[in-house]
Design a protein around this motif. Sequence first.
Motif, short mmCIF file in Angstrom:
data_model
loop_
_atom_site.label_atom_id
_atom_site.label_comp_id
_atom_site.label_asym_id
_atom_site.label_seq_id
_atom_site.Cartn_x
_atom_site.Cartn_y
_atom_site.Cartn_z
N THR A 9 0.94 -1.27 -0.02
CA THR A 9 -0.15 -0.07 0.04
C THR A 9 0.80 1.20 0.03
N PRO A 10 0.54 2.25 -0.40
CA PRO A 10 1.19 3.78 -0.28
C PRO A 10 1.43 4.14 0.91
N ASP A 11 2.38 4.94 1.24
CA ASP A 11 2.89 5.28 2.66
C ASP A 11 3.41 6.66 2.54
N PHE A 12 3.26 7.38 3.69
CA PHE A 12 3.47 8.87 3.47
C PHE A 12 5.18 9.19 3.86
N LEU A 13 5.88 9.63 3.04
CA LEU A 13 7.33 9.84 3.37
C LEU A 13 7.50 11.33 4.37
N VAL A 14 6.44 12.19 3.80
CA VAL A 14 6.59 13.63 4.30
C VAL A 14 5.15 13.98 4.60
N MET A 15 4.62 14.48 5.72
CA MET A 15 3.50 15.12 5.99
C MET A 15 3.55 16.55 6.42
N ASN A 16 2.99 17.40 5.76
CA ASN A 16 2.96 19.01 6.25
C ASN A 16 4.41 19.19 6.47
N GLY A 17 5.05 19.09 5.59
CA GLY A 17 6.57 19.63 5.88
C GLY A 17 7.70 18.94 6.65
N LYS A 18 7.12 17.54 7.23
CA LYS A 18 7.83 16.94 8.26
C LYS A 18 7.98 15.63 7.69
N ALA A 19 9.31 15.04 7.85
CA ALA A 19 9.69 13.57 7.28
C ALA A 19 8.92 12.63 8.27
N VAL A 20 8.34 11.46 7.96
CA VAL A 20 7.77 10.80 8.58
C VAL A 20 8.88 9.54 8.89
N GLU A 46 13.94 15.83 -7.31
CA GLU A 46 13.61 15.46 -8.81
C GLU A 46 12.29 16.02 -9.03
N HIS A 47 11.56 16.20 -8.13
CA HIS A 47 10.19 16.93 -7.83
C HIS A 47 10.25 18.43 -8.07
N GLU A 48 11.54 18.79 -8.09
CA GLU A 48 11.79 20.54 -8.03
C GLU A 48 11.60 21.10 -6.70
N VAL A 49 11.67 20.09 -5.52
CA VAL A 49 11.58 20.52 -4.10
C VAL A 49 12.66 20.78 -3.75
N THR A 50 13.13 21.93 -2.99
CA THR A 50 14.49 22.02 -2.23
C THR A 50 14.43 22.11 -0.86
N ASP A 51 13.27 22.08 -0.35
CA ASP A 51 12.97 22.53 1.29
C ASP A 51 11.71 21.54 1.74
N LEU A 52 11.84 20.94 2.60
CA LEU A 52 10.60 19.84 3.29
C LEU A 52 9.52 21.06 3.38
N SER A 53 9.67 22.25 3.76
CA SER A 53 8.58 23.20 4.06
C SER A 53 7.57 23.20 2.88
N GLN A 54 8.18 23.07 1.57
CA GLN A 54 7.45 23.20 0.41
C GLN A 54 6.41 21.95 0.05
N VAL A 55 6.44 20.95 0.90
CA VAL A 55 5.91 19.76 0.88
C VAL A 55 4.82 19.50 1.40
N LYS A 56 3.51 19.26 0.96
CA LYS A 56 2.22 19.03 1.58
C LYS A 56 2.34 17.45 2.35
N TYR A 57 2.45 16.53 1.01
CA TYR A 57 2.74 15.19 1.01
C TYR A 57 3.74 14.53 0.15
N ALA A 58 4.48 13.75 0.49
CA ALA A 58 5.19 12.74 -0.30
C ALA A 58 4.86 11.65 0.08
N ILE A 59 4.65 10.73 -0.93
CA ILE A 59 3.91 9.31 -0.75
C ILE A 59 4.89 8.41 -1.74
N ILE A 60 5.23 7.44 -1.00
CA ILE A 60 5.71 6.21 -1.82
C ILE A 60 4.69 5.17 -2.08
N GLU A 61 4.56 5.07 -3.47
CA GLU A 61 3.61 4.19 -3.98
C GLU A 61 3.72 2.73 -3.81
N ALA A 62 2.87 1.95 -4.05
CA ALA A 62 3.07 0.64 -3.76
C ALA A 62 4.14 -0.07 -4.95
#
Length: 88
Positions: free
Chosen positions: A31-42, A62-78
């Motif tokens: 199943t998919p899993d969160f790597l980052v939620m609301n700018g914080k690494a899980v 690779e997704h043109e993100v340089t800082d975790l605070s720019q990320v709402k969610y980062a998900i690793i898919e199945a």
Amino acid sequence: LILAGTLVSFNTLMDYIGYKFPKFSRITEGTPDFLVMNGKAVTKTLQKETISDEELAALLREHEVTDLSQVKYAIIEANGQITVIKNK
């Protein structure tokens, strides 16, 4: 030729069983899993997937993100791909 036919048949059977029984599909495919939620690494997920902070940063770049605070969610898919949803 027999081996190829056996593999195709087995794959078709597994697809059918996964379609009829979604719980089986989640077990075999994951199943998919969160790597980052609301700018914080899980951390728990990073450890489970054995992803270092440096590897996470590279994946986000690779997704043109340089800082975790720019990320709402980062998900690793199945299937292992990373989906990044940026903050607005």
